[in-house]
Design an enzyme around this catalytic site. Structure first.
Site, PDB file in Angstrom:
ATOM      1  N   GLU A   1      39.953  32.482  20.156  1.00 21.74           N
ATOM      2  CA  GLU A   1      40.740  33.405  20.912  1.00 21.74           C
ATOM      3  C   GLU A   1      41.007  34.952  20.212  1.00 21.74           C
ATOM      4  OE1 GLU A   1      42.277  33.805  23.988  1.00 21.74           O
ATOM      5  OE2 GLU A   1      42.937  35.751  23.039  1.00 21.74           O
TER       6      GLU A   1
ATOM      7  N   HIS B   1      44.328  40.698  39.877  1.00 21.95           N
ATOM      8  CA  HIS B   1      43.793  39.289  40.316  1.00 21.95           C
ATOM      9  C   HIS B   1      42.201  39.705  40.231  1.00 21.95           C
ATOM     10  CE1 HIS B   1      47.502  38.393  42.440  1.00 21.95           C
ATOM     11  NE2 HIS B   1      47.803  38.066  41.276  1.00 21.95           N
TER      12      HIS B   1
HETATM   13  C1  LIG Z   1      50.035  41.580  34.537  1.00 20.43           C
HETATM   14  C2  LIG Z   1      49.439  40.316  35.354  1.00 20.43           C
HETATM   15  C3  LIG Z   1      50.366  39.707  36.017  1.00 20.43           C
HETATM   16  C4  LIG Z   1      49.627  38.574  36.976  1.00 20.43           C
HETATM   17  N1  LIG Z   1      50.724  37.857  37.864  1.00 20.43           N
HETATM   18  C5  LIG Z   1      50.122  36.857  38.592  1.00 20.43           C
HETATM   19  C6  LIG Z   1      51.223  35.759  39.030  1.00 20.43           C
HETATM   20  O1  LIG Z   1      52.291  36.225  39.267  1.00 20.43           O
HETATM   21  N2  LIG Z   1      50.462  34.647  39.646  1.00 20.43           N
HETATM   22  C7  LIG Z   1      49.123  34.284  39.477  1.00 20.43           C
HETATM   23  O2  LIG Z   1      48.794  33.271  39.931  1.00 20.43           O
HETATM   24  N3  LIG Z   1      48.423  35.166  38.777  1.00 20.43           N
HETATM   25  C8  LIG Z   1      48.761  36.371  38.425  1.00 20.43           C
HETATM   26  N4  LIG Z   1      47.891  37.073  37.457  1.00 20.43           N
HETATM   27  C9  LIG Z   1      46.613  36.313  37.460  1.00 20.43           C
HETATM   28  C10 LIG Z   1      46.243  35.429  36.559  1.00 20.43           C
HETATM   29  O3  LIG Z   1      47.176  35.365  35.382  1.00 20.43           O
HETATM   30  C11 LIG Z   1      44.697  35.286  36.047  1.00 20.43           C
HETATM   31  O4  LIG Z   1      44.127  35.291  37.322  1.00 20.43           O
HETATM   32  C12 LIG Z   1      44.394  34.179  35.283  1.00 20.43           C
HETATM   33  O5  LIG Z   1      45.265  34.344  34.115  1.00 20.43           O
HETATM   34  C13 LIG Z   1      42.946  34.397  34.845  1.00 20.43           C
HETATM   35  O6  LIG Z   1      42.622  33.178  34.162  1.00 20.43           O
HETATM   36  P1  LIG Z   1      41.112  33.349  33.024  1.00 20.43           P
HETATM   37  O7  LIG Z   1      41.243  31.817  32.510  1.00 20.43           O
HETATM   38  O8  LIG Z   1      40.082  33.817  34.150  1.00 20.43           O
HETATM   39  O9  LIG Z   1      41.195  34.533  32.177  1.00 20.43           O
HETATM   40  P2  LIG Z   1      42.464  34.726  31.062  1.00 20.43           P
HETATM   41  O10 LIG Z   1      43.597  33.826  31.146  1.00 20.43           O
HETATM   42  O11 LIG Z   1      42.882  36.358  30.996  1.00 20.43           O
HETATM   43  O12 LIG Z   1      41.936  34.197  29.865  1.00 20.43           O
HETATM   44  C14 LIG Z   1      40.737  34.802  29.117  1.00 20.43           C
HETATM   45  C15 LIG Z   1      41.123  34.763  27.549  1.00 20.43           C
HETATM   46  O13 LIG Z   1      39.851  35.083  26.764  1.00 20.43           O
HETATM   47  C16 LIG Z   1      40.218  35.852  25.622  1.00 20.43           C
HETATM   48  N5  LIG Z   1      39.125  36.496  25.257  1.00 20.43           N
HETATM   49  C17 LIG Z   1      38.321  37.564  26.174  1.00 20.43           C
HETATM   50  N6  LIG Z   1      37.140  38.014  25.422  1.00 20.43           N
HETATM   51  C18 LIG Z   1      37.209  37.350  24.255  1.00 20.43           C
HETATM   52  C19 LIG Z   1      36.400  37.298  23.302  1.00 20.43           C
HETATM   53  N7  LIG Z   1      35.467  38.320  23.209  1.00 20.43           N
HETATM   54  N8  LIG Z   1      36.493  36.728  22.256  1.00 20.43           N
HETATM   55  C20 LIG Z   1      37.468  35.654  22.134  1.00 20.43           C
HETATM   56  N9  LIG Z   1      38.408  35.640  23.132  1.00 20.43           N
HETATM   57  C21 LIG Z   1      38.347  36.140  24.332  1.00 20.43           C
HETATM   58  C22 LIG Z   1      41.455  36.737  26.362  1.00 20.43           C
HETATM   59  O14 LIG Z   1      42.104  37.053  25.172  1.00 20.43           O
HETATM   60  C23 LIG Z   1      42.179  35.596  26.978  1.00 20.43           C
HETATM   61  O15 LIG Z   1      43.050  35.012  26.338  1.00 20.43           O
HETATM   62  C24 LIG Z   1      48.459  38.252  36.811  1.00 20.43           C
HETATM   63  C25 LIG Z   1      47.605  38.686  35.784  1.00 20.43           C
HETATM   64  C26 LIG Z   1      48.247  39.667  35.112  1.00 20.43           C
HETATM   65  C27 LIG Z   1      47.303  40.480  34.144  1.00 20.43           C
END
Ligand SMILES: Cc1cc2nc3c(=O)[nH]c(=O)nc-3n(C[C@H](O)[C@H](O)[C@H](O)COP(=O)(O)OP(=O)(O)OC[C@H]3O[C@@H](n4cnc5c(N)ncnc54)[C@H](O)[C@@H]3O)c2cc1C
Length: 533
Positions: free
Chosen positions: A34, A469
Site C-alpha cells: 500500500e 465513482h
Molecule cells: C471522496 C469519495 C467519496 C466516495 N463516496 C462513496 C460512497 O459514499 N459510497 C460508495 O459506494 N462509493 C463511494 N466512493 C467510491 C468508492 O469508494 C470507490 O469506488 C472504491 O473505493 C474503489 O475501490 P478500489 O478498490 O477500486 O480502489 P481504492 O479503494 O481507491 O484502492 C486503491 C488502493 O491502491 C493504492 N495504490 C494505488 N496506487 C498504488 C501504488 N502504485 N502502489 C501501492 N499502492 C497503490 C491506493 O493508495 C489505494 O489504497 C467514493 C470515493 C471517494 C474518493
C-alpha cells in the site's frame, strides 16, 4: 529478494478483501503493498470524510484535465491513499446497483458475472440487520446499517417524493432498487466501516500476510509474457518481490492502468513516446473511463432548526459533538447523503436511470475542504446512473510519482446530457412538492430562471462535479479494447490479474464501493480456484 505466493498491489476496497481471502490458508504467503499510511485519525469518524477530501496525508488528490463540458474547469478526483483505500475516506453510502447492471456484464460475454453469480458475494461480504434473507447477508465482515430516520426533513422528502410518484422503498439493495429510501451506510457504532477496519484489522495476527505501507509499487516484473513479481519503493529505497503464483493489481481506476503502462503494457505508440519499452500491446489500457457527473442543486430552507447549517454550527456543533461522543449519532456520525432516490427519467424504462441524493446542508469550498455555510439549506445532487460518455486515463511520464492525465469527456454522449437535464427537473419536482411547503423551500441553483435543457446544461457545465465513482479503465471483456478476461486475468499476460473498480465494463447504478468489494471477493475466489486446478 523476498518471495511470496501472492502479491496484492493496493489495499483499497477490493485489495484489502483479496489479501484477506488469499491469506486465509496459513500455508499461502501473501504480500500486500500500500502506497499510503496504515491509517489517519479522521478515517475512523464518519465526519472525517470532509476532513480527508483535500488532505494529502491520505488522499492522492488527483485532478482532471480541463474539458469543454466542464467549462474548462479541472475537477477534483480524490482517491484514498491509506489502508482501506477510498473506503477509508468515501461518503459511506452502501449501494450495490441493480440486478441488470451485472446481467449486462454477463451479456457482454463475461461469464460468471450475472446478478445470480454475484449475489452470493454481496451476501457473504456484509452483515446487515434489515431486508430479506434472499438478498441480504447477516454474517459478513462488512457492517452495514441504516441512518436515523426520525428527522422532519427526511419525513418531508419521503412524503414529497410520494406526491410526485416516487414510492418509499425500505431496501434498495433488495428485490428492487426503485424508490426513495434512507441511505444504507458502512457505519456501525458511530465508526466508519472501511475494508481496513473490516477485512484487515481482524486478521492482524496472521503471520503469512505481510502488509507493507508507504510502499509505492512502480511496475510489475515481466519475464517474457509472465508476471513474476513487482518493483516498489519505500522512502526512496528500491525493492523487488517475487510472486510464485500471481500478482493481483488492486490499485484502483486511476493507478491500475498507470501501473500497467509503466510496466510496458498498453498502447504501443503512447509508451514508446515516453521511452517505455513495449512488453505487451493492449490498446484498451486506460480507456473506457466512466464516472457520475453530478450537478448539485441547492435549496434555501426558511424553516428554522431543520438543516445542519442551523444545527451544526456554534453551540449546535458543541451539542452535535456531545451527542456523537455519547451515542455515536448525529451529524458527526452521518453518511454523506442520508437519503436518496432511484428514479426513472421517463416512462417505459425497465429500471431507474437517475439517482438523487440529499445532503441536509449547504456547504462551500474552504481551504481545508468543504465548510458548512451560514445560509440554511439542502443540497440535492441529481445525475444519470449509467452514463455512456467515456474518457481515458494515461500516463504522461515514465516517472511513477507523476500523476496520470485524467480526461472524463463528460456529456460527450447526447443521451447523458438529456438525462442530466431531466434529473435536475426531477429534483425540482420533489423539492417543490406540497409536502415540502412547511420547510419554506426556495431554489438557489440552478435558479428558477433556468428552464430549458440548454439553460440547465449551461449551469451543469459551470457547476457539476463528479460523485467520485471512476471505473472502467481496465475493462473486463473479450473485445479488442478489453484489458482483462472474465477471470480478471490480463489478456496475453500470465500470472497477473486486475481486481478493483477499473475492471467494470460499465458503471453500476449507484455508488461503487459495494461493487468494488464484491469484485475483491470474486477475484479471490477465482485466484483460489485457479490454485486448486
Ligand atoms: C471522496 C469519495 C467519496 C466516495 N463516496 C462513496 C460512497 O459514499 N459510497 C460508495 O459506494 N462509493 C463511494 N466512493 C467510491 C468508492 O469508494 C470507490 O469506488 C472504491 O473505493 C474503489 O475501490 P478500489 O478498490 O477500486 O480502489 P481504492 O479503494 O481507491 O484502492 C486503491 C488502493 O491502491 C493504492 N495504490 C494505488 N496506487 C498504488 C501504488 N502504485 N502502489 C501501492 N499502492 C497503490 C491506493 O493508495 C489505494 O489504497 C467514493 C470515493 C471517494 C474518493
Amino acid at each position: 529478494m523476498r518471495t511470496y505466493d501472492y502479491i496484492v498491489v493496493g489495499a483499497g476496497s477490493a485489495g484489502a478483501v483479496v489479501a484477506n481471502r488469499l491469506s486465509a490458508d496459513a500455508r499461502d504467503k501473501v504480500l500486500l503493498l500500500e502506497a499510503g499510511p496504515a491509517s489517519h485519525p479522521w478515517a475512523r469518524i464518519p465526519i472525517g470524510y470532509a476532513k480527508l477530501l483535500n488532505n494529502p496525508a491520505a488522499n492522492w488528490l488527483y485532478t482532471s484535465e480541463p474539458e469543454a463540458n466542464t467549462n474548462g474547469r479541472q475537477l477534483p478526483v480524490p482517491r484514498g491513499r491509506l489502508l482501506g483505500g477510498s473506503s477509508s475516506l468515501n461518503g459511506m453510502a452502501f449501494v450495490r446497483g441493480q440486478a441488470q447492471d451485472f446481467d449486462t456484464w454477463a451479456q457482454m460475454g463475461n461469464q460468471g458475472w450475472s446478478y445470480a453469480d454475484v449475489l452470493p458475494m454481496f451476501k457473504r461480504m456484509e452483515s446487515y440487520a434489515g431486508g430479506d434473507d434472499e438478498f441480504r447477508g447477516r454474517e459478513g465482515p462488512l457492517r452495514v446499517t441504516n441512518p436515523e430516520p426520525r428527522d422532519p426533513l427526511y419525513a418531508a422528502l419521503i412524503k414529497a417524493a410520494g406526491e410526485v410518484g416516487i414510492a418509499h422503498n425500505p431496501d434498495y439493495n433488495g428485490a428492487s432498487q426503485d424508490g426513495i429510501a434512507m441511505s444504507q451506510a458502512t457505519i456501525a457504532s458511530g465508526r466508519r466501516m472501511s475494508t481496513a477496519r473490516c477485512y484487515l484489522e481482524p486478521i492482524r495476527e496472521r503471520r503469512n500476510l505481510h502488509i507493507e505501507t508507504g510502499a509505492l509499487t512502480e511496475a510489475v516484473v515481466l519475464e517474457g509474457k509472465r508476471c513474476t513479481g513487482v518493483r516498489y519503493s519505500i522512502g526512496g529505497n528500491a525493492f523487488e518481490a517475487r510472486a510464485t503464483r500471481e500478482v493481483v493489481m488492486s490499485a484502483g481506476t486511476i493507478n491500475s492502468p498507470q501501473l500497467l503502462e509503466l510496466s510496458g503494457i498498453g498502447q504501443p505508440e503512447r509508451l514508446r513516446d515516453l521511452g517505455i519499452e513495449v512488453r505487451h500491446a493492449l490498446p484498451g489500457v486506460g480507456e473506457n473511463l466512466r464516472d457520475h457527473y453530478a450537478p448539485r442543486t441547492r435549496w434555501a430552507i426558511g424553516a428554522k432548526g431543520i438543516t445542519f447549517n442551523d444545527r451544526g454550527r456554534g453551540l449546535g456543533l458543541v451539542w452535535q459533538a456531545l451527542r456523537y461522543a455519547t451515542s455515536g449519532r448525529g451529524m458527526l456520525g452521518m453518511v454523506a447523503a442520508p437519503i436518496r432516490a432511484f428514479v426513472r427519467s421517463r416512462e417505459g424504462l425497465s429500471a431507474p436511470d437517475v439517482l438523487l441524493g440529499w445532503v441536509p446542508m449547504l456547504t462551500e469550498p474552504g481551504p481545508k475542504g468543504p465548510k458548512i455555510s451560514r445560509q440554511s439549506g439542502v443540497t440535492c445532487y441529481a445525475h444519470p446512473m449509467r452514463p455512456e460518455s467515456k474518457g481515458h486515463i494515461h500516463i504522461v511520464s515514465a516517472d511513477p510519482r507523476k500523476a496520470p492525465a485524467i480526461n472524463f469527456n463528460f456529456l460527450s454522449s447526447p443521451i447523458d446530457a438529456e438525462i442530466t437535464a431531466r434529473a435536475v427537473r426531477i429534483a425540482r419536482s420533489v423539492m417543490t412538492a406540497p409536502a415540502m411547503a412547511p420547510m419554506r423551500v426556495s431554489e438557489i441553483a440552478p435558479g428558477v430562471a433556468r428552464n430549458t435543457d440548454d439553460e440547465i446544461l449551461e449551469w451543469v457545465k459551470q457547476a457539476a462535479e463528479t460523485t467520485y465513482h471512476p471505473v472502467g479503465t481496465c475493462k473486463m471483456g473479450s473485445d479488442a479494447m478489453a484489458v482483462v478476461d472474465a477471470q480478471l486475468r490480463v489478456h496475453g499476460i500470465e500470472g497477473l490479474r486486475v481486481a478493483d473498480a477499473s475492471i467494470m465494463p460499465t458503471l453500476t447504478s449507484g455508488n461503487t464501493n459495494a461493487p468494488s468489494i464484491m469484485i475483491g471477493e470474486k477475484a479471490a475466489d477465482m485466484v483460489l480456484r485457479g490454485r486448486d486446478c
